[in-house]
Design a protein around this motif. Structure first.
Motif, PDB file in Angstrom:
ATOM      1  N   GLY A  96     -44.127 -46.453 -23.163  1.00 12.23           N
ATOM      2  CA  GLY A  96     -45.329 -47.246 -23.378  1.00 12.23           C
ATOM      3  C   GLY A  96     -46.596 -46.762 -22.715  1.00 12.23           C
ATOM      4  O   GLY A  96     -47.670 -46.829 -23.319  1.00 12.23           O
ATOM      5  N   LEU A  97     -46.531 -46.303 -21.471  1.00 14.52           N
ATOM      6  CA  LEU A  97     -47.746 -45.913 -20.765  1.00 14.52           C
ATOM      7  C   LEU A  97     -48.413 -44.739 -21.472  1.00 14.52           C
ATOM      8  O   LEU A  97     -47.793 -43.688 -21.674  1.00 14.52           O
ATOM      9  CB  LEU A  97     -47.435 -45.537 -19.314  1.00 14.52           C
ATOM     10  CG  LEU A  97     -48.659 -45.211 -18.436  1.00 14.52           C
ATOM     11  CD1 LEU A  97     -49.570 -46.418 -18.305  1.00 14.52           C
ATOM     12  CD2 LEU A  97     -48.219 -44.731 -17.044  1.00 14.52           C
ATOM     13  N   GLY A  98     -49.666 -44.920 -21.857  1.00  8.56           N
ATOM     14  CA  GLY A  98     -50.408 -43.892 -22.558  1.00  8.56           C
ATOM     15  C   GLY A  98     -50.389 -44.028 -24.064  1.00  8.56           C
ATOM     16  O   GLY A  98     -51.122 -43.323 -24.768  1.00  8.56           O
ATOM     17  N   MET A  99     -49.576 -44.924 -24.596  1.00 10.82           N
ATOM     18  CA  MET A  99     -49.468 -45.058 -26.049  1.00 10.82           C
ATOM     19  C   MET A  99     -50.777 -45.536 -26.672  1.00 10.82           C
ATOM     20  O   MET A  99     -51.468 -46.385 -26.124  1.00 10.82           O
ATOM     21  CB  MET A  99     -48.337 -46.031 -26.417  1.00 10.82           C
ATOM     22  CG  MET A  99     -48.187 -46.256 -27.914  1.00 10.82           C
ATOM     23  SD  MET A  99     -46.890 -47.443 -28.338  1.00 10.82           S
ATOM     24  CE  MET A  99     -45.441 -46.441 -28.041  1.00 10.82           C
ATOM     25  N   CYS A 100     -51.084 -44.985 -27.839  1.00 14.27           N
ATOM     26  CA  CYS A 100     -52.252 -45.414 -28.611  1.00 14.27           C
ATOM     27  C   CYS A 100     -51.800 -45.714 -30.032  1.00 14.27           C
ATOM     28  O   CYS A 100     -51.275 -44.835 -30.726  1.00 14.27           O
ATOM     29  CB  CYS A 100     -53.321 -44.321 -28.614  1.00 14.27           C
ATOM     30  SG  CYS A 100     -54.653 -44.606 -29.808  1.00 14.27           S
ATOM     31  N   ILE A 101     -51.990 -46.958 -30.463  1.00 20.01           N
ATOM     32  CA  ILE A 101     -51.698 -47.347 -31.839  1.00 20.01           C
ATOM     33  C   ILE A 101     -53.040 -47.487 -32.544  1.00 20.01           C
ATOM     34  O   ILE A 101     -53.757 -48.459 -32.345  1.00 20.01           O
ATOM     35  CB  ILE A 101     -50.903 -48.666 -31.884  1.00 20.01           C
ATOM     36  CG1 ILE A 101     -49.585 -48.509 -31.124  1.00 20.01           C
ATOM     37  CG2 ILE A 101     -50.647 -49.076 -33.328  1.00 20.01           C
ATOM     38  CD1 ILE A 101     -48.788 -49.801 -31.005  1.00 20.01           C
ATOM     39  N   CYS A 102     -53.384 -46.491 -33.319  1.00 20.65           N
ATOM     40  CA  CYS A 102     -54.691 -46.440 -33.963  1.00 20.65           C
ATOM     41  C   CYS A 102     -54.599 -46.971 -35.391  1.00 20.65           C
ATOM     42  O   CYS A 102     -53.897 -46.403 -36.221  1.00 20.65           O
ATOM     43  CB  CYS A 102     -55.236 -45.011 -33.961  1.00 20.65           C
ATOM     44  SG  CYS A 102     -56.822 -44.848 -34.810  1.00 20.65           S
ATOM     45  N   LYS A 103     -55.324 -48.052 -35.657  1.00 23.53           N
ATOM     46  CA  LYS A 103     -55.356 -48.633 -36.998  1.00 23.53           C
ATOM     47  C   LYS A 103     -56.628 -48.264 -37.757  1.00 23.53           C
ATOM     48  O   LYS A 103     -56.707 -48.463 -38.969  1.00 23.53           O
ATOM     49  CB  LYS A 103     -55.227 -50.157 -36.911  1.00 23.53           C
ATOM     50  CG  LYS A 103     -53.935 -50.630 -36.268  1.00 23.53           C
ATOM     51  CD  LYS A 103     -53.878 -52.151 -36.196  1.00 23.53           C
ATOM     52  CE  LYS A 103     -52.593 -52.625 -35.534  1.00 23.53           C
ATOM     53  NZ  LYS A 103     -52.534 -54.103 -35.451  1.00 23.53           N
ATOM     54  N   ASP A 104     -57.629 -47.759 -37.017  1.00 23.90           N
ATOM     55  CA  ASP A 104     -58.894 -47.363 -37.638  1.00 23.90           C
ATOM     56  C   ASP A 104     -59.566 -46.333 -36.742  1.00 23.90           C
ATOM     57  O   ASP A 104     -60.149 -46.682 -35.715  1.00 23.90           O
ATOM     58  CB  ASP A 104     -59.797 -48.582 -37.835  1.00 23.90           C
ATOM     59  CG  ASP A 104     -61.113 -48.248 -38.525  1.00 23.90           C
ATOM     60  OD1 ASP A 104     -61.365 -47.052 -38.786  1.00 23.90           O
ATOM     61  OD2 ASP A 104     -61.892 -49.176 -38.789  1.00 23.90           O
TER      62      ASP A 104
END
Length: 275
Positions: A96-104
């Motif tokens: 989890g640490l550092g995760m990026c969930i980019c939707k736009d």
């Protein structure tokens, strides 16, 4: 501090009782035993979110993998212009640490994303619970295709396998919703079980049995064969099963159950190898 001393002290702090490594009985006790005495080299590959892809492709087939977009050693190597509008960035060695969930991508703060990834790469995830398979994972950043099963994101189906046999499935929903994560345990026959972890409530609406349940159980058996305990996580998207991750020590073996007797019930399912 040695792994054994760390686990003895941490267990006492968490559960208020001594960790019995000679005659462990509960699920959480046995997970600590496995950390110390069940150390197969392939476990490091299995927890590596990058190298595990080849492992999974060989075991059950490439079709179960979420499409990979790219892999890098450092955040500054990432060409964000070349990435699609939606994607997921994460480190391969932690949780989890550092995760990026980019939707736009048009509203993405790339500077902050890089900062988060740098923090993630620096994390020694092994030290948090002495989960030794993570100790020697070569650190990388991977980008995967953005996936979702509903408006709240992805529903996780976490199949708990004891000595190669699925015994229960933890369903995690609404992880990134305003109301927060819910957790429900089901038997392998999809019977809702009176068991939960104290930090998360059950969902308000029972999750229907997925049409792909039998397929998930078959895959979990293949992946957990000859392993004392393994949690095999899946997603189901448009009636297609996707592999998520492999976990040897859920909550690092430091999470209580409600009711408490489930710690012993699950412990009775787990037969430890001869050390």
């Amino acid at each position: 501090m040695s792994d054994k001393d760390f686990l003895l002290k941490s267990y006492t702090v968490k559960f208020g009782k001594k960790l019995d490594l000679v005659y462990p009985e509960t699920f959480n006790e046995k997970l600590q035993w496995l950390k110390l005495y069940d150390r197969k080299p392939e476990y490091t590959v299995m927890v590596d979110k990058y190298k595990a892809r080849d492992y999974i492709a060989e075991k059950i087939g490439e079709r179960y993998l979420i499409p990979l977009i790219g892999v890098w050693d450092k955040p500054d190597e990432i060409d964000f212009d070349a990435l699609p509008n939606r994607f997921v960035l994460k480190c391969n060695h932690n949780s989890g640490l550092g995760m990026c969930i980019c939707k736009d991508k048009s509203v993405l703060n790339i500077k902050n994303v890089k900062k988060g990834l740098k923090r993630g790469l620096k994390q020694d995830y092994y030290l948090t619970g002495r989960e030794w398979p993570y100790k020697n994972v070569p650190r990388k950043i991977i980008a995967e295709q953005f996936m979702k099963s509903d408006e709240s994101g992805l529903t996780d189906y976490k199949v708990h396998c004891f000595n190669g046999e699925p015994k229960l499935i933890l369903v995690c929903k609404d992880r990134f919703s305003k109301t927060g994560l819910t957790e429900d345990f089901f038997s392998e026959r999809w019977e809702h079980l009176d068991i939960r972890r104290p930090t998360h409530p059950n969902a308000s609406n029972k999750t229907a049995e997925p049409e792909e349940l039998s397929e998930m159980l078959t895959l979990a058996r293949k992946l957990s064969e000859n392993i004392p305990f393994l949690r095999v996580d899946f997603y189901i998207i448009e009636h297609k099963v996707y592999f998520s991750e492999l976990t040897f020590y859920p909550a690092s073996g430091f999470e209580k159950f409600v009711p408490e007797e489930w710690d012993s019930i699950l412990g009775s399912y787990l037969q430890l190898p001869v050390s």
